[in-house]
Structures are given as structure tokens and as C-alpha cells.
Design a protein around this motif. Structure first.
Motif, PDB file in Angstrom:
ATOM      1  N   ALA A 205      17.345   2.219  -9.544  1.00 20.82           N
ATOM      2  CA  ALA A 205      17.009   1.693 -10.869  1.00 20.82           C
ATOM      3  C   ALA A 205      16.172   2.703 -11.637  1.00 20.82           C
ATOM      4  CB  ALA A 205      16.246   0.376 -10.751  1.00 20.82           C
ATOM      5  N   MET A 206      16.358   2.724 -12.944  1.00 22.90           N
ATOM      6  CA  MET A 206      15.536   3.571 -13.795  1.00 22.90           C
ATOM      7  C   MET A 206      14.099   3.065 -13.791  1.00 22.90           C
ATOM      8  SD  MET A 206      18.154   4.089 -17.008  1.00 22.90           S
ATOM      9  CE  MET A 206      17.063   5.242 -17.860  1.00 22.90           C
ATOM     10  N   MET A 207      13.165   3.986 -13.939  1.00 21.34           N
ATOM     11  CA  MET A 207      11.745   3.639 -13.949  1.00 21.34           C
ATOM     12  C   MET A 207      11.265   3.571 -15.396  1.00 21.34           C
ATOM     13  SD  MET A 207      10.406   5.921 -10.725  1.00 21.34           S
ATOM     14  CE  MET A 207      11.022   5.606  -9.059  1.00 21.34           C
ATOM     15  N   ASP A 211      11.844  -5.286 -18.124  1.00 17.74           N
ATOM     16  CA  ASP A 211      12.418  -5.980 -16.980  1.00 17.74           C
ATOM     17  C   ASP A 211      12.477  -5.107 -15.731  1.00 17.74           C
ATOM     18  OD1 ASP A 211      12.802  -8.324 -18.410  1.00 17.74           O
ATOM     19  OD2 ASP A 211      14.791  -7.734 -19.101  1.00 17.74           O
ATOM     20  N   LYS A 212      12.762  -3.812 -15.892  1.00 17.76           N
ATOM     21  CA  LYS A 212      12.826  -2.927 -14.724  1.00 17.76           C
ATOM     22  C   LYS A 212      11.464  -2.866 -14.035  1.00 17.76           C
ATOM     23  CE  LYS A 212      17.105  -1.483 -15.207  1.00 17.76           C
ATOM     24  NZ  LYS A 212      18.184  -2.012 -14.351  1.00 17.76           N
ATOM     25  N   MET A 213      10.417  -2.708 -14.834  1.00 16.72           N
ATOM     26  CA  MET A 213       9.081  -2.626 -14.246  1.00 16.72           C
ATOM     27  C   MET A 213       8.713  -3.937 -13.550  1.00 16.72           C
ATOM     28  SD  MET A 213       6.739  -0.363 -13.910  1.00 16.72           S
ATOM     29  CE  MET A 213       6.134  -0.907 -12.313  1.00 16.72           C
ATOM     30  N   MET A 214       9.096  -5.054 -14.145  1.00 16.04           N
ATOM     31  CA  MET A 214       8.803  -6.340 -13.516  1.00 16.04           C
ATOM     32  C   MET A 214       9.529  -6.467 -12.175  1.00 16.04           C
ATOM     33  SD  MET A 214       7.111  -9.105 -13.585  1.00 16.04           S
ATOM     34  CE  MET A 214       6.521  -9.202 -15.276  1.00 16.04           C
ATOM     35  N   SER A 215      10.764  -5.972 -12.100  1.00 14.13           N
ATOM     36  CA  SER A 215      11.491  -6.024 -10.825  1.00 14.13           C
ATOM     37  C   SER A 215      10.804  -5.159  -9.777  1.00 14.13           C
ATOM     38  CB  SER A 215      12.943  -5.562 -11.021  1.00 14.13           C
ATOM     39  OG  SER A 215      13.747  -6.610 -11.498  1.00 14.13           O
ATOM     40  N   TYR A 216      10.333  -3.996 -10.177  1.00 16.18           N
ATOM     41  CA  TYR A 216       9.615  -3.145  -9.219  1.00 16.18           C
ATOM     42  C   TYR A 216       8.348  -3.848  -8.714  1.00 16.18           C
ATOM     43  CZ  TYR A 216      12.329   1.187  -9.712  1.00 16.18           C
ATOM     44  OH  TYR A 216      13.309   2.152  -9.645  1.00 16.18           O
ATOM     45  N   VAL A 235      13.919   4.623  -2.725  1.00 13.98           N
ATOM     46  CA  VAL A 235      13.994   4.325  -4.153  1.00 13.98           C
ATOM     47  C   VAL A 235      14.659   5.492  -4.866  1.00 13.98           C
ATOM     48  CG1 VAL A 235      12.708   3.743  -6.230  1.00 13.98           C
ATOM     49  CG2 VAL A 235      11.876   2.967  -3.991  1.00 13.98           C
ATOM     50  N   VAL A 236      15.805   5.224  -5.476  1.00 11.87           N
ATOM     51  CA  VAL A 236      16.507   6.223  -6.271  1.00 11.87           C
ATOM     52  C   VAL A 236      16.290   5.886  -7.740  1.00 11.87           C
ATOM     53  CG1 VAL A 236      18.761   7.146  -6.929  1.00 11.87           C
ATOM     54  CG2 VAL A 236      18.259   6.661  -4.524  1.00 11.87           C
ATOM     55  N   GLY A 237      15.719   6.821  -8.469  1.00 16.14           N
ATOM     56  CA  GLY A 237      15.478   6.589  -9.895  1.00 16.14           C
ATOM     57  C   GLY A 237      14.328   7.425 -10.400  1.00 16.14           C
ATOM     58  N   GLY A 238      14.300   7.617 -11.692  1.00 20.47           N
ATOM     59  CA  GLY A 238      13.227   8.364 -12.326  1.00 20.47           C
ATOM     60  C   GLY A 238      12.950   7.785 -13.698  1.00 20.47           C
ATOM     61  N   VAL A 245       5.423   2.536 -11.140  1.00 19.97           N
ATOM     62  CA  VAL A 245       6.288   2.106 -10.038  1.00 19.97           C
ATOM     63  C   VAL A 245       5.636   2.440  -8.700  1.00 19.97           C
ATOM     64  CG1 VAL A 245       8.501   2.499  -8.886  1.00 19.97           C
ATOM     65  CG2 VAL A 245       8.418   2.253 -11.374  1.00 19.97           C
ATOM     66  N   GLU A 246       5.081   3.623  -8.597  1.00 19.50           N
ATOM     67  CA  GLU A 246       4.396   4.004  -7.354  1.00 19.50           C
ATOM     68  C   GLU A 246       3.237   3.055  -7.066  1.00 19.50           C
ATOM     69  OE1 GLU A 246       3.309   8.086  -7.765  1.00 19.50           O
ATOM     70  OE2 GLU A 246       5.343   8.832  -7.398  1.00 19.50           O
ATOM     71  N   ALA A 247       2.529   2.656  -8.113  1.00 15.73           N
ATOM     72  CA  ALA A 247       1.422   1.707  -7.925  1.00 15.73           C
ATOM     73  C   ALA A 247       1.949   0.345  -7.473  1.00 15.73           C
ATOM     74  CB  ALA A 247       0.626   1.568  -9.222  1.00 15.73           C
ATOM     75  N   ALA A 248       3.078  -0.083  -8.047  1.00 20.60           N
ATOM     76  CA  ALA A 248       3.649  -1.381  -7.684  1.00 20.60           C
ATOM     77  C   ALA A 248       4.101  -1.412  -6.230  1.00 20.60           C
ATOM     78  CB  ALA A 248       4.827  -1.702  -8.606  1.00 20.60           C
ATOM     79  N   LEU A 249       4.559  -0.262  -5.724  1.00 19.99           N
ATOM     80  CA  LEU A 249       5.050  -0.194  -4.344  1.00 19.99           C
ATOM     81  C   LEU A 249       3.994   0.355  -3.371  1.00 19.99           C
ATOM     82  CD1 LEU A 249       8.695   1.107  -4.946  1.00 19.99           C
ATOM     83  CD2 LEU A 249       7.886  -1.249  -4.758  1.00 19.99           C
TER      84      LEU A 249
END
Length: 375
Positions: A205-207, A211-216, A235-238, A245-249
Motif C-alpha cells: 500500500a502507498m504511504m 484512509d491508507k494511514m488509518m489502515s496502517y 511492507v511494500v510501499g513508499g 507508518v513506521e510509528a504506527a507499526l
């Protein structure tokens, strides 16, 4: 038979990749496979993500100008004029200010695909776009809806004699795999800090925000509930939101492995090597990546939201969980990680599902039947 093609949300020629652009390109290819001569009528992007009345007014004016130019051009050269107009992805944030005017002036049928209608937008920042989209949908001879949910919402807008037709999301799986390039996944995974000998989850997924950030965030919250150290998430995406995203994961620690952005040709190798595709799908219309993963034989765990049930068969090609339910999502991942036989069986069912029911050839046949009848 000639068709004018237009995508007000994002042109298929737009330089920025996305699932929306991908489906626009697939639809154009499917129409050509069906025997239509397809011409991109305009690249005007009417999408307004902020609810800006000034922007909407400017796009409306530009749309009217382009419509007048097309009408003039095709009246002067009737042999070049289309027999019908096809608009992809029409809704309150991306109304079509061109197609309906052209169709009225030239007396040709107006056809739309992946339209949506949300009555809650009848008032507010997108009222102008809502009214324009609703009027366009009501005038369409055929409305192809791509999810069951959209079909139910569109039904009240349908005029007598016009058709509401389910066109399920699809991919050109053969071409997608033919274009795939070899990737040394073991070396790339090791270079990114991944491990061999553990079960591998995959997300593509794109970063970006929204909605993308919420999914992450939901993904991080869910997977943090999994015990053990015998699994990892690739995780494939940039994109510009990578720090967020790194903080979320971050709760996953070293089990979250960031592989960076990749070309579409590189991604199939990762579908092949992974054990399970995972994505909460917050706000997703349906999710093209689910079809790609399934087409490569990879089962899915996803949120049971909007159009996702139309591309992931719950209990057959994957498991769907209540939207936003981190515990249920984690349980579903745990179930499939620990049951190798069930996971592999779902992977085979997923491959069969895409190759049997979600092919571009099947979509082309449906488009040919319905549009050909109207034209």
C-alpha cells in the motif's frame, strides 16, 4: 462502434499510480477487448478532496468549456464523433461536467461505471458536486456498479428503462504475471532486516494520509496482539507518510520489515513468497491489491467493509473481520498462520476465484453485451 472515455476522478494517463488509475486503464482495455474504439475525451480532473466551492466552480466552468469544444468538433466532423460516452468513477467529489452535456447535444447514450451516491452529501461542502453527480447518474442509460453496496445506493436514482448492472472488480491476471520480473526476495528481505524460516505476512500500500494511514494504524494495533516471534510483516510501499507508518507499526518491533516502493512488475514475487496477505482496508472501495494477491494464490485477511466482500470470499479465499475490530483481525491472522493446510487451501481457492470470475475477458464480455445492446 466508438466510445468517448472519461475519468473525472483520475485520468488513466495520470502520472501518479493508484488503484483508481489501474482500474481506469483496465476498463479502457476491457472496452477495447470488447471491440469498441475507445478515445480519451478529456484529462480534466474534477476531484475535490477538500470541499472547496471556488475550486468546484472553476472546474464546472472548465468542464462546460471543454464540453462546448467537443460538441463543436464532433458536429463539424460527424465521422469522428463517438456513438456513446463512458465515464469511469463518478461521485460527489468527482462529478462529470462534460459527458452529460456532450450526450445531450449529440443525442448519444451516456454510460457510467463505478458511480456512487451518498445522500448524506446532499448538503455541505460538496453539495454542488453531489447534485451534478446525481443528475448525471440519473441520465445514464447504463450504470455499471462494481460493488453490491454501491448498487443498493444507486438504485433510487435509476430512471425507468435505464439499466443498473453489476460489473465486479477484475484484473488482467495473465498480463500482470507475464510482466512480472524476477526478484531475489531472500536477499532483499535480508537487506531490509527480515528473517528466513518464519511465517510471512505481506501488505502492499502507498504511504499516504487519510484512509491508507488509518489502515496502517489499525494494522499495527491488530498485529501487536499476536504473540510469538515466529512471524514477520513485510511492507511494500513508499510515500510522504513513511515516518507516520513506521510509528504506527513500531509496536511490532523488528517483526515489521519495510521493503520500500516497488514497480508493479516487482510485486508478484512478494505475493509468491508470502504466506498471508493482510490489510484492514479502512475506507477502501474494494482494493485492487486483494485481487492481485489472490490471483497469485495468496489468501487474505481484511476488514469486512464496503466492497471488500466483492473481491474476497469470506471463509473461502480469506477471512473478513468487522471493520476496526483489532482483536478479531488478530484472531483471523492467528487462525490462518497456525493452520497450514487451511491457508494453502484458501490460496488455491483464491487463485481459482480470480481466474474463473474476475478476468478481463469476463468483464469485456459483459461490457460488450450491455453497451452493444444500447448502441
Amino acid at each position: 462502434m466508438k466510445l468517448a472515455f472519461y475519468a473525472p476522478m483520475k485520468s488513466p494517463d495520470h502520472p501518479v499510480p493508484s488503484g483508481d488509475r489501474r482500474m481506469g486503464r483496465l476498463l479502457r482495455s476491457a472496452l477495447e477487448m470488447a471491440g469498441f474504439e475507445v478515445t480519451l475525451a478529456s484529462g480534466l480532473r474534477s476531484f475535490d478532496g477538500k470541499g472547496d466551492p471556488a475550486f468546484q466552480a472553476a472546474v464546472k466552468t472548465q468542464g462546460a468549456k471543454e464540453a462546448a469544444e467537443l460538441i463543436r468538433k464532433w458536429r463539424d466532423r460527424p465521422d469522428d464523433a463517438p456513438d456513446g460516452w463512458f465515464t469511469y468513477h463518478l461521485y460527489h467529489k468527482a462529478p462529470d461536467w462534460i459527458g452529460p452535456e456532450v450526450c445531450r447535444a449529440l443525442d448519444i447514450p451516456y454510460i457510467v461505471a463505478e458511480a456512487s451516491h451518498a445522500p448524506k452529501r446532499a448538503r455541505g461542502d460538496w453539495q454542488t458536486g453531489f447534485e451534478a453527480a446525481a443528475a448525471a447518474i440519473a441520465s445514464a442509460r447504463i450504470v455499471f456498479h462494481m460493488t453490491t453496496l454501491d448498487g443498493a445506493c444507486l438504485k433510487p436514482l435509476m430512471s425507468p428503462g435505464n439499466a443498473l448492472v453489476m460489473l465486479p472488480p477484475f484484473i488482467d491476471i495473465d498480463t500482470y504475471l507475464e510482466r512480472a520480473v524476477p526478484v531475489d526476495t531472500a536477499a532483499a528481505m535480508a537487506a531490509a532486516g527480515g528473517r528466513r524460516g518464519v511465517k510471512t505476512l505481506l501488505s502492499v500500500a502507498m504511504m499516504r494520509g487519510g484512509d491508507k494511514m488509518m489502515s496502517y494504524r489499525q494494522l499495527g494495533e491488530s498485529l501487536a496482539r499476536l504473540g510469538g516471534d515466529d512471524w514477520q510483516l513485510l511492507v511494500v510501499g513508499g510515500g510522504e507518510k513513511r515516518p507516520e507508518v513506521e510509528a504506527a507499526l513500531a509496536p511490532l518491533g523488528g517483526r515489521a520489515v519495510f521493503l520500500g516502493a516497488m514497480t508493479p512488475e516487482q510485486v508478484p514475487a512478494w505475493y509468491d513468497m508470502a504466506d498471508l496477505y493482510v490489510w484492514p482496508a479502512h475506507g477502501e472501495a474494494y482494493g485492487m491489491a486483494f485481487l492481485e494477491a489472490e490471483g497469485c494464490g495468496l489468501p487474505v485477511v481484511a476488514g469486512n467493509i464496503r466492497g471488500v466482500p466483492d473481491v474476497v470470499r469470506d471463509g473461502e479465499t480469506g477471512l473478513l473481520t468487522p471493520p476496526g475490530d483489532a482483536a478479531a483481525f488478530a484472531d483471523a491472522v492467528e487462525i490462518l498462520l497456525r493452520d497450514d493446510d487451511r491457508r494453502r487451501a484458501m490460496g488455491e481457492k483464491a487463485r481459482e476465484f480470480v481466474r474463473r470470475e474476475r478476468t478481463i475477458a469476463r468483464a469485456a464480455a459483459l461490457l460488450k453485451s450491455h453497451i452493444g445492446g444500447v448502441l
